[in-house]
Design a protein around this motif. Structure first.
Motif, mmCIF file in Angstrom:
data_model
loop_
_atom_site.group_PDB
_atom_site.id
_atom_site.type_symbol
_atom_site.label_atom_id
_atom_site.label_comp_id
_atom_site.label_asym_id
_atom_site.label_seq_id
_atom_site.Cartn_x
_atom_site.Cartn_y
_atom_site.Cartn_z
ATOM 1 N N ASN A 58 59.056 26.531 63.356
ATOM 2 C CA ASN A 58 58.588 26.436 61.976
ATOM 3 C C ASN A 58 59.461 25.428 61.227
ATOM 4 O OD1 ASN A 58 57.963 26.740 59.300
ATOM 5 N ND2 ASN A 58 57.848 28.973 59.369
ATOM 6 N N ARG A 67 63.540 32.803 43.173
ATOM 7 C CA ARG A 67 62.362 32.000 43.461
ATOM 8 C C ARG A 67 62.146 30.887 42.422
ATOM 9 N NH1 ARG A 67 59.231 33.123 47.546
ATOM 10 N NH2 ARG A 67 58.251 35.075 46.883
ATOM 11 N N ASP A 68 62.347 29.645 42.834
ATOM 12 C CA ASP A 68 62.069 28.451 42.032
ATOM 13 C C ASP A 68 62.880 28.395 40.743
ATOM 14 O OD1 ASP A 68 60.249 27.758 44.033
ATOM 15 O OD2 ASP A 68 58.573 28.737 43.007
ATOM 16 N N PHE A 73 53.218 30.444 55.212
ATOM 17 C CA PHE A 73 54.014 31.586 55.649
ATOM 18 C C PHE A 73 54.980 31.945 54.511
ATOM 19 C CE2 PHE A 73 53.906 31.153 60.597
ATOM 20 C CZ PHE A 73 52.542 31.362 60.565
ATOM 21 N N GLY A 74 55.307 33.247 54.408
ATOM 22 C CA GLY A 74 56.192 33.688 53.329
ATOM 23 C C GLY A 74 55.390 33.865 52.048
ATOM 24 N N GLY A 75 56.116 33.937 50.929
ATOM 25 C CA GLY A 75 55.437 34.214 49.660
ATOM 26 C C GLY A 75 55.547 33.064 48.675
ATOM 27 N N GLY A 76 55.483 33.401 47.395
ATOM 28 C CA GLY A 76 55.694 32.402 46.357
ATOM 29 C C GLY A 76 54.481 31.546 46.060
ATOM 30 N N ALA A 77 54.764 30.335 45.541
ATOM 31 C CA ALA A 77 53.715 29.460 45.021
ATOM 32 C C ALA A 77 52.687 29.009 46.069
ATOM 33 C CB ALA A 77 54.344 28.239 44.345
ATOM 34 N N PRO A 78 53.111 28.664 47.329
ATOM 35 C CA PRO A 78 52.103 28.134 48.261
ATOM 36 C C PRO A 78 50.965 29.124 48.518
ATOM 37 C CG PRO A 78 54.310 27.636 49.054
ATOM 38 C CD PRO A 78 54.477 28.567 47.886
ATOM 39 N N ILE A 79 51.295 30.363 48.854
ATOM 40 C CA ILE A 79 50.224 31.311 49.176
ATOM 41 C C ILE A 79 49.461 31.721 47.919
ATOM 42 C CG2 ILE A 79 51.848 33.265 49.222
ATOM 43 C CD1 ILE A 79 49.509 33.957 51.639
ATOM 44 N N HIS A 83 59.813 24.752 58.243
ATOM 45 C CA HIS A 83 60.482 25.235 57.021
ATOM 46 C C HIS A 83 61.868 25.795 57.333
ATOM 47 C CE1 HIS A 83 56.320 25.765 54.960
ATOM 48 N NE2 HIS A 83 56.758 24.528 54.919
ATOM 49 N N ALA A 109 64.510 30.341 48.961
ATOM 50 C CA ALA A 109 63.964 31.200 47.904
ATOM 51 C C ALA A 109 62.492 30.864 47.663
ATOM 52 C CB ALA A 109 64.770 31.031 46.621
ATOM 53 N N HIS A 110 62.157 29.581 47.777
ATOM 54 C CA HIS A 110 60.786 29.141 47.548
ATOM 55 C C HIS A 110 59.824 29.812 48.537
ATOM 56 C CE1 HIS A 110 57.592 26.454 46.206
ATOM 57 N NE2 HIS A 110 57.336 26.130 47.466
ATOM 58 N N TYR A 111 60.275 29.977 49.785
ATOM 59 C CA TYR A 111 59.389 30.508 50.837
ATOM 60 C C TYR A 111 59.660 31.982 51.154
ATOM 61 C CZ TYR A 111 57.749 25.783 51.702
ATOM 62 O OH TYR A 111 57.186 24.543 51.569
ATOM 63 N N ALA A 112 60.565 32.621 50.418
ATOM 64 C CA ALA A 112 60.875 34.034 50.719
ATOM 65 C C ALA A 112 59.612 34.880 50.574
ATOM 66 C CB ALA A 112 61.969 34.525 49.786
ATOM 67 N N ASP A 113 59.604 36.006 51.288
ATOM 68 C CA ASP A 113 58.443 36.903 51.211
ATOM 69 C C ASP A 113 58.249 37.411 49.782
ATOM 70 O OD1 ASP A 113 57.884 36.655 53.876
ATOM 71 O OD2 ASP A 113 58.974 38.467 54.461
ATOM 72 N N ASP A 114 57.006 37.744 49.469
ATOM 73 C CA ASP A 114 56.698 38.324 48.149
ATOM 74 C C ASP A 114 57.074 39.805 48.107
ATOM 75 O OD1 ASP A 114 55.644 36.046 46.989
ATOM 76 O OD2 ASP A 114 53.595 36.443 47.656
#
Lengths: 240, 276
Positions: free
Chosen positions: A80, A184-185, B39-45, A82, A117-122
């Motif tokens: 991946n 996040r962001d 994959f993951g959370g935030g703005a993209p999904i 990322h 942080a941008h791609y961390a899980d929700d």
């Protein structure tokens, strides 16, 4: 040769450009360069996206030359993209050409924290009302925080350098350290006492222990603003 | 059912166009995105969920590396989370590998078509389909090298995988032309071995030549040879989802929309019986 042996030979052909490889057909062997170039470019482009401040500080040409050395000396562990570049801050700290920029490794840490942080899980944050229901026992509980939350501490003004490359002014004092809370962001420069408080929470100490950790740094530590930041930004995801 | 995509042209959705697609909702029948970007959370999904509210979505994986020495369980879990949130019309991956032991290679490496390849891949595809609780489509890849003693055509491997796992296929006509230029394969021989009934989606894109090697950059318009092969294929399949991909030198959305409309009209004309 079976399938797994062939994968091993393929990997060897990528990693050892100057060694003859009988597994690959002689007529197409020269084209292994295409895979090497694709991998190198895919990884370097991923680094550019993950490290925008380091890229801005070094400029495209320097950054890409550094990315080349990094990708050749560091194997990817995840497919991946990322996840590409998790060791770049350590690499910069010992890379001879970047020794003239002693703050760069810490700036890279901040870039990486923002990227992760941008791609961390929700996760859904707990409301103040749910915390209030536990008011009697709250001090003895652990507040589990959002996985995007991180703290980067540096003896350099890393957040100011980051801001400068996102439209902000030049740091006034290059020799003033900054401790940065990242989620996040977003990010915020914080003092040492709240940093100790947040770190204690991240280490899953109880709220009371975290308050004591903050007070140990600054006897006048008032947790009100730190707690309201966690609530407003939905960063408390569970109680334990 | 292998996919629930509309039986017409669709467009690859890339990051420069996401906000415009959310705001302007251009007339595209369906979009395909690269799964890993969400994959993951935030703005993209969150952005993809907005788009999903208005369009069918195809999730196209580029990094699972089905033919690797192991499956990446984290990758699989992230894909499952994404599939559950987006409820896509199609889920697909490539006939490729990208990891050996602890070392990852960020590209679509062709699988060595040697003893054991079909067993290895069909076991993996079964695992993925069981985990996702749905069939996936597997795409043929562009190749730059060949193994010395390969015993199967790529299409023979794909046909076996369909037979053994019930998976579907993506037929990328551009990839066949790229491999033809680089390796001398015969695209029409490959077509003859493919179970066309199991092809759930067609891909079309453009390559670029560097030092005589065709590189699958998706950075140009499809060549005449690619169009010709597309016509032969879709005359046989009848109406089918056909994706236009563009990943480099990405034009403005209104320009890309013209290419999309051209492809859509071209396919519709063939399916209405007009000669291409």
């Amino acid at each position: 040769m079976n399938y797994l042996q062939a994968l091993t030979e393929f990997a060897r052909a990528i990693n050892e450009p100057n060694t003859a490889n009988t597994a690959i057909s002689p007529a197409t062997q020269a084209n292994m360069t295409v895979y090497r170039n694709n991998i190198r470019l895919n990884r370097a482009n991923a680094l550019k996206l993950a490290y925008p401040t380091v890229l801005a500080l070094l400029g495209e040409e320097f950054f890409m030359a550094m990315a080349d050395v990094y990708t050749q000396s560091t194997a990817s562990t995840s497919a991946n993209l990322h996840q590409e570049g998790h060791l770049l801050a350590e690499f910069i700290a010992q890379f001879a050409p970047t020794q003239a920029y002693p703050y760069l490794s810490d700036v890279a840490q901040l870039d990486w924290a923002m990227h992760q942080a941008h791609y961390a899980d929700d996760h859904v944050g707990l409301s103040a009302a749910i915390l209030a229901e536990q008011a009697q026992s709250l001090a003895q509980l652990k507040l589990l925080l959002h996985p995007a939350l991180q703290i980067i501490e540096s003896k350099w003004p890393i957040a100011s350098l980051f801001a400068m490359h996102h439209g902000g002014a030049k740091p006034q004092d290059l020799y003033r350290g900054e401790c940065v809370l990242v989620w996040r962001d977003q990010y915020q420069i914080i003092d040492a006492a709240p940093a100790a408080f947040f770190l204690a929470l991240m280490q899953q100490l109880t709220l009371e222990e975290a308050l004591l950790a903050g007070a140990a740094v600054d006897a006048g530590f008032d947790p009100a603003s730190s707690l309201s930041l966690l609530l407003e930004q939905q960063l408390i995801i569970a109680l334990a | 059912m292998l996919t629930s995509l509309p039986l017409c042209a669709g467009l690859g959705l890339r990051s420069p166009h996401i906000q415009a697609v959310i705001q302007d909702q251009p007339p595209v029948a369906w979009w395909e995105v690269h799964s890993e970007n969400y994959f993951g959370g935030g703005a993209p999904i969150a952005a993809l969920e907005k788009i999903r509210a208005n369009y069918p979505i195809s999730l196209h994986g580029v990094a699972m590396g089905l033919g690797s020495s192991t499956l990446d369980s984290l990758h699989l879990k992230q894909l499952k989370t994404l599939v559950d949130r987006i409820e896509p019309a199609a889920v697909s991956e490539h006939l490729a590998w990208n990891r050996l032991n602890q070392h990852a290679y960020a590209d679509l490496l062709p699988v060595p078509r040697l003893e054991g390849v079909i067993e290895q891949l069909s076991e993996r595809i079964n695992l993925v389909q069981d985990f996702l609780q749905r069939p996936i489509l597997i795409e043929n890849v562009s190749s730059y090298i060949q193994f010395a003693d390969e015993i199967y055509l790529e299409s023979e491997v794909l046909a076996q995988l369909v037979a053994q796992t019930g998976c579907g296929l993506i037929l990328d006509v551009n990839n066949l032309i790229v491999s033809q230029i680089n390796l001398g394969i015969d695209p029409y021989l490959e077509l003859a071995h493919l179970p066309l009934k199991s092809v759930g989606e067609i891909h079309i894109a453009g390559f670029e030549l560097f030092d005589g090697v065709a590189i699958d950059t998706h950075g140009a318009a499809p060549t005449p040879a690619v169009w010709q092969l597309l016509d032969v294929v879709i005359q046989q399949t009848g109406p089918i989802p056909v994706l236009l991909e563009r990943d480099n030198h990405i034009p403005a959305l209104n320009e890309l929309m013209l290419d999309y409309q051209h492809l859509n009209a071209h396919c519709a004309a063939i399916w209405q019986g007009a000669k291409p």
